[in-house]
Design a protein around this motif. Structure first.
Motif, short mmCIF file in Angstrom:
data_model
loop_
_atom_site.label_atom_id
_atom_site.label_comp_id
_atom_site.label_asym_id
_atom_site.label_seq_id
_atom_site.Cartn_x
_atom_site.Cartn_y
_atom_site.Cartn_z
N LEU A 55 -0.71 8.98 -11.12
CA LEU A 55 -1.37 7.89 -11.83
C LEU A 55 -2.86 7.83 -11.51
O LEU A 55 -3.30 8.27 -10.45
N THR A 56 -3.61 7.26 -12.46
CA THR A 56 -5.06 7.18 -12.33
C THR A 56 -5.50 5.71 -12.51
O THR A 56 -4.68 4.80 -12.50
N ASN A 57 -6.80 5.52 -12.71
CA ASN A 57 -7.31 4.18 -13.01
C ASN A 57 -7.28 3.87 -14.50
O ASN A 57 -7.68 2.78 -14.91
N ASP A 58 -6.83 4.83 -15.30
CA ASP A 58 -6.78 4.66 -16.75
C ASP A 58 -5.38 4.17 -17.14
O ASP A 58 -4.40 4.92 -17.08
N VAL A 59 -5.28 2.90 -17.55
CA VAL A 59 -3.98 2.30 -17.87
C VAL A 59 -3.30 3.03 -19.03
O VAL A 59 -2.08 3.21 -19.03
N ASP A 114 0.83 -1.21 0.00
CA ASP A 114 0.00 0.00 0.00
C ASP A 114 0.87 1.26 0.00
O ASP A 114 0.51 2.26 -0.62
N ARG A 115 1.99 1.19 0.70
CA ARG A 115 2.87 2.36 0.75
C ARG A 115 3.46 2.64 -0.63
O ARG A 115 3.52 3.78 -1.09
N LEU A 116 3.89 1.58 -1.34
CA LEU A 116 4.45 1.77 -2.67
C LEU A 116 3.36 2.23 -3.64
O LEU A 116 3.62 3.08 -4.51
N ALA A 117 2.17 1.69 -3.53
CA ALA A 117 1.07 2.12 -4.40
C ALA A 117 0.79 3.60 -4.22
O ALA A 117 0.61 4.35 -5.19
N GLU A 135 3.65 -7.43 -9.43
CA GLU A 135 2.56 -7.93 -10.28
C GLU A 135 1.23 -7.28 -9.92
O GLU A 135 0.41 -6.99 -10.80
N LEU A 136 1.00 -7.05 -8.63
CA LEU A 136 -0.23 -6.37 -8.22
C LEU A 136 -0.31 -4.97 -8.80
O LEU A 136 -1.39 -4.50 -9.20
N LEU A 137 0.82 -4.29 -8.88
CA LEU A 137 0.82 -2.91 -9.36
C LEU A 137 0.81 -2.82 -10.89
O LEU A 137 0.21 -1.90 -11.45
N PHE A 138 1.49 -3.79 -11.56
CA PHE A 138 1.74 -3.58 -12.98
C PHE A 138 1.31 -4.72 -13.92
O PHE A 138 1.33 -4.54 -15.13
N ARG A 139 0.93 -5.87 -13.39
CA ARG A 139 0.63 -7.01 -14.26
C ARG A 139 -0.86 -7.34 -14.26
O ARG A 139 -1.56 -7.07 -13.28
N ARG A 162 -5.70 -9.25 -9.26
CA ARG A 162 -6.66 -8.16 -9.01
C ARG A 162 -6.14 -7.29 -7.87
O ARG A 162 -5.67 -7.76 -6.85
N PHE A 163 -6.23 -5.96 -8.08
CA PHE A 163 -5.78 -5.02 -7.06
C PHE A 163 -6.41 -3.67 -7.40
O PHE A 163 -6.46 -3.27 -8.57
N LYS A 164 -6.85 -2.95 -6.37
CA LYS A 164 -7.55 -1.69 -6.62
C LYS A 164 -6.66 -0.64 -7.26
O LYS A 164 -7.10 0.19 -8.04
N ASN A 165 -5.34 -0.66 -6.92
CA ASN A 165 -4.40 0.29 -7.50
C ASN A 165 -3.60 -0.39 -8.61
O ASN A 165 -2.39 -0.56 -8.52
N LYS A 166 -4.26 -0.79 -9.65
CA LYS A 166 -3.60 -1.46 -10.78
C LYS A 166 -3.23 -0.38 -11.80
O LYS A 166 -4.07 0.15 -12.52
N PHE A 167 -1.93 -0.05 -11.84
CA PHE A 167 -1.49 1.07 -12.68
C PHE A 167 -1.28 0.65 -14.14
O PHE A 167 -1.48 1.44 -15.05
N LEU A 168 -0.81 -0.59 -14.36
CA LEU A 168 -0.65 -1.13 -15.71
C LEU A 168 -1.23 -2.54 -15.73
O LEU A 168 -1.35 -3.18 -14.68
N LYS A 169 -1.56 -3.01 -16.92
CA LYS A 169 -2.06 -4.38 -17.07
C LYS A 169 -1.20 -5.09 -18.11
O LYS A 169 -1.62 -5.36 -19.23
N LEU A 170 0.04 -5.39 -17.70
CA LEU A 170 1.01 -6.00 -18.59
C LEU A 170 0.81 -7.50 -18.66
O LEU A 170 0.53 -8.15 -17.65
#
Length: 732
Positions: A425-429, A413-416, A508-512, A516-524
């Motif tokens: 960053l937003t919810n728009d990948v 959560d701290r890194l997010a 992976e939670l942040l970028f892959r 599933r994660f509420k703060n998903k910045f990318l969907k790689l």
């Protein structure tokens, strides 16, 4: 003239220079920089022969070699072959006899410095120090030849050198550095090339195109195999029975990487069983097919080695080097390149293919490492603690291994939160991709590298700024690049105090797209995720470090650090750049601590000002410069914003004539227009930890910074702005 042939002109010039040097007055130490392959052993033997023939004193030569004994035996055999009229001796011969006139004694450092070795133990026979004393009583002078002079610099080594009290010392190495304290003779690499002893040039990444690459290690091995085959055919056309060798150099002994290379070579019919593959690393299980491997027609075609080749190893049939990388800053060995450039018959063939050596690598760090080997900014020597400080002690802190930091969820959560705030960053990948790229991230779906290609004559040419470089890219192979991915994540996982597996989950939670994660910045996808990590390892490390700063006072809670007694180390490595008229800094707790360490290349401005301040301050009796890391140094624990324990090492311990002891940490000061020169992002956490340590142990302390050539101290509240009243002019 000695036994094998007439010397080349550059060898004769060097030998004669050493002879003349040893006939000079008020000169003691000569450094000889001799490129690998220049025939330094022959040069030294010729020097010994000439000097003995024209000497007018009793003289004994001591030839000191590094390693486990190979170079000692190699050099001794050459003397026995080419100068049989002189007596060669080993340590055992000396212990059973004496040092005599015209002796050449070959001594391996380990035989006289290793703990418990019989060569320096009080035993039934006189030890080597007594033999040296006997020789002095018999009016025998010593000349020391220190082979690969940079490799042995310990207190025991110094004791041996001091005991010999040589009239002259000749230090020889392929990687010697200029030192204003000593004279230096340098053999030009071009002269060695012209003699035919080493290759005319080194080709780097010949045949590597800028097309997209599917399998980097496979490509390098295929290029090496093709080049080896062509060289073999070239020798056969000349009627030469020479089997060229390819060296595959690993940055470390990684079993996974070794196995993957072995498997690739097996598909090319290069195996241990058929005698075409050898391995030479630490441990008996990593020694296969290395007997007689240096023979010119040995069957081994590929040799797998770790980072450094054994000192003294000589294999002129080695023509191709494949240097693997692991996304780490491994050291690139100049000696390895030197051994690659030896000509198998000590002559050129007027054949471009056979008269050159070949390097294949995608390692982006080698230029930096070559530069460090060739032109290191500083020199080192051992210095020793003054006896009056043997008993000084302080309480130091170490990490409490029973303490648990915050959990994986809190760190995630701290890194997010950090990424969201720093890059907006937003919810728009799609928008996030643009913002991350604008912030310096590479979002290519391929692994991108910059490599050098071309032909270099001198080794120094490898660091030319104008050398040809271009970008290459590799398609992601999750099997091949799994090792690289792990190495990359391992390089920054410590910043959040989690295992590889848990750090990867957070990424992976942040970028892959697989979690599933509420703060998903990318969907790689999988390949894109691999490329993202490998292309951005330095950027991610920078962000992880910044994201974990936090507030020490918010997170401190109740953590009891482990405590131990700290004492000054009895010896230290001293870095310096020889300066004209250098002086001993008398207040330092070490002997021979000179002011030629107070230079920009070694110490910060605040450190240089502080040491000069201590030397000139009437109230200061002594001071100690602490190390930057290591269990032998004084340390204090602090917590980052994620409750992770870290150690920091205060720069100085200062003793006053009043009996007070101060502990000082120096930081970058303030420049023009109030510019903050401090680069330590954990400075506030360290300040608060220092404050708590001082309160607990009733210690006097302070952070010291410079402004306008003056030093200011603060031990109340850390504030960047040095105009604050918290910063006081330093006085003791």
């Amino acid at each position: 003239m000695i036994g094998i042939r007439k010397l080349f002109e550059f060898q004769e010039d060097c030998s004669s220079y050493i002879v003349n040097y040893c006939n000079s007055v008020n000169k003691k130490t000569l450094i000889v920089k001799a490129p690998t392959g220049s025939g330094k052993t022959i040069i030294l033997l010729d020097f010994i022969d000439k000097y003995i023939k024209q000497k007018n004193r009793k003289i004994c030569f001591i030839w000191l070699t590094p390693g486990s004994g190979e170079l000692e035996e190699q050099s001794k055999k050459k003397l026995d072959k080419h100068l049989p009229q002189y007596t060669s001796k080993t340590v055992d011969d000396i212990l059973n006899g004496d040092f005599d006139d015209k002796d050449v004694c070959f001594i391996n450092w380990e035989r006289v410095t290793k703990k418990g070795n019989r060569a320096i133990k009080e035993a039934e026979r006189k030890n080597i120090y007594e033999r040296i004393a006997d020789a002095h009583r018999n009016n025998i002078d010593f000349i020391l030849i220190i082979d690969e002079e940079h490799q042995n610099n310990t207190s025991k080594a110094r004791d041996i050198i001091d005991a010999f009290a040589p009239i002259y010392t000749i230090r020889v190495s392929a990687t010697a550095h200029k030192n204003k304290a000593f004279d230096m003779y340098e053999i030009d690499e071009v002269d060695v090339i012209a003699s035919g002893l080493i290759t005319k040039a080194l080709y780097i990444n010949e045949g590597v195109s800028d097309a997209q690459i599917q399998d980097e290690n496979g490509l390098l091995l295929n290029l090496a195999i093709a080049k080896r085959k062509a060289i073999k055919e070239g020798y056969e056309k000349l009627g030469k029975n020479i089997n060229p060798l390819v060296i595959v150099q690993f940055p470390n002994e990684n079993p996974g990487l070794i196995k993957s290379i072995e498997e690739k070579l097996t598909t090319m019919d290069i195996t241990y069983d058929n005698g075409r593959l050898a391995i030479w690393m630490s441990g008996n299980e990593y020694h296969k097919n290395i007997d007689n491997i240096t023979d010119i027609n040995n069957s081994v075609q590929f040799l797998l080695i770790k980072q450094a080749i054994s000192t003294g190893w000589d294999c002129p049939r080695a023509k191709v080097l494949v240097k693997l990388r692991e996304n780490m800053s491994e050291q690139f060995e100049i000696q390895t390149l030197g051994r690659l450039r030896r000509m198998p018959e000590a002559k050129h063939y007027d054949n471009e293919l056979l008269d050159n050596a070949y390097l294949y690598t995608f390692d982006e760090k080698y230029r930096e490492s070559v530069m460090q080997n060739i032109d290191r900014a500083y020199f080192v020597r051992r210095i020793f603690l003054k006896p009056e400080f043997y008993d000084f002690n302080l309480v130091k802190e170490l990490r409490n291994l029973d303490y648990n930091s915050s959990g994986e969820r809190e760190k995630r959560d701290r890194l997010a939160k950090f990424y969201k705030e720093k890059y907006k960053l937003t919810n728009d990948v799609t928008i996030n991709k643009v913002k991350l790229m604008a912030g310096g991230y590479n979002l290519s779906d391929r692994i991108e590298k910059t490599i050098m290609q071309g032909k270099v004559v001198r080794t120094i040419d490898m660091v030319r700024e104008d050398a040809t470089r271009y970008g290459v890219s590799f398609a992601v192979n999750t099997h091949e690049h799994a090792i690289d991915l792990r190495q990359s994540i391992d390089s920054f996982k410590y910043l959040i105090g989690l295992s590889y597996e848990k750090t990867r989950v957070i990424l992976e939670l942040l970028f892959r797209d697989n979690r599933r994660f509420k703060n998903k910045f990318l969907k790689l996808n999988t390949s894109e995720f691999y490329a993202f990590i490998l292309n951005n390892v330095h950027k991610i490390r920078e962000d992880f470090r910044e994201g974990m700063i936090g507030s020490y006072t918010e997170q401190r809670m109740f953590v009891e650090a482990k405590e131990e007694i700290f004492k000054f180390p009895h010896e230290e490595i001293f870095k310096y750049i020889e300066q004209k008229d250098s002086k001993v800094l008398k207040k330092n707790v070490y002997r021979d601590y000179t002011d030629d360490c107070l230079v920009e290349e070694i110490k910060s401005k605040s450190e240089r000002l502080f040491e000069r301040f201590c030397e000139s301050c009437e109230e200061v009796s002594w001071y100690y410069k602490n190390g930057d890391a290591g269990q032998q140094y004084f340390s204090i624990t602090y917590l980052d914003g994620n409750q992770e324990q870290h150690l920091f090492y205060a720069d100085y311990i200062v003793g006053l004539k009043s009996g007070d002891v101060w502990i000082i940490e120096t930081k970058g000061g303030e420049g023009k227009n109030g510019t903050n020169k401090n680069i330590d992002i954990q400075v506030r956490n360290k300040f608060d930890a220092f404050k708590q340590y001082a309160k607990k142990h009733n210690a006097k302390w302070g952070f010291v910074r410079d402004k306008n050539e003056k030093l200011y101290v603060n031990n109340t509240e850390y504030i960047d702005n040095m105009s604050s009243d918290a910063w006081k002019l330093l006085k003791f």
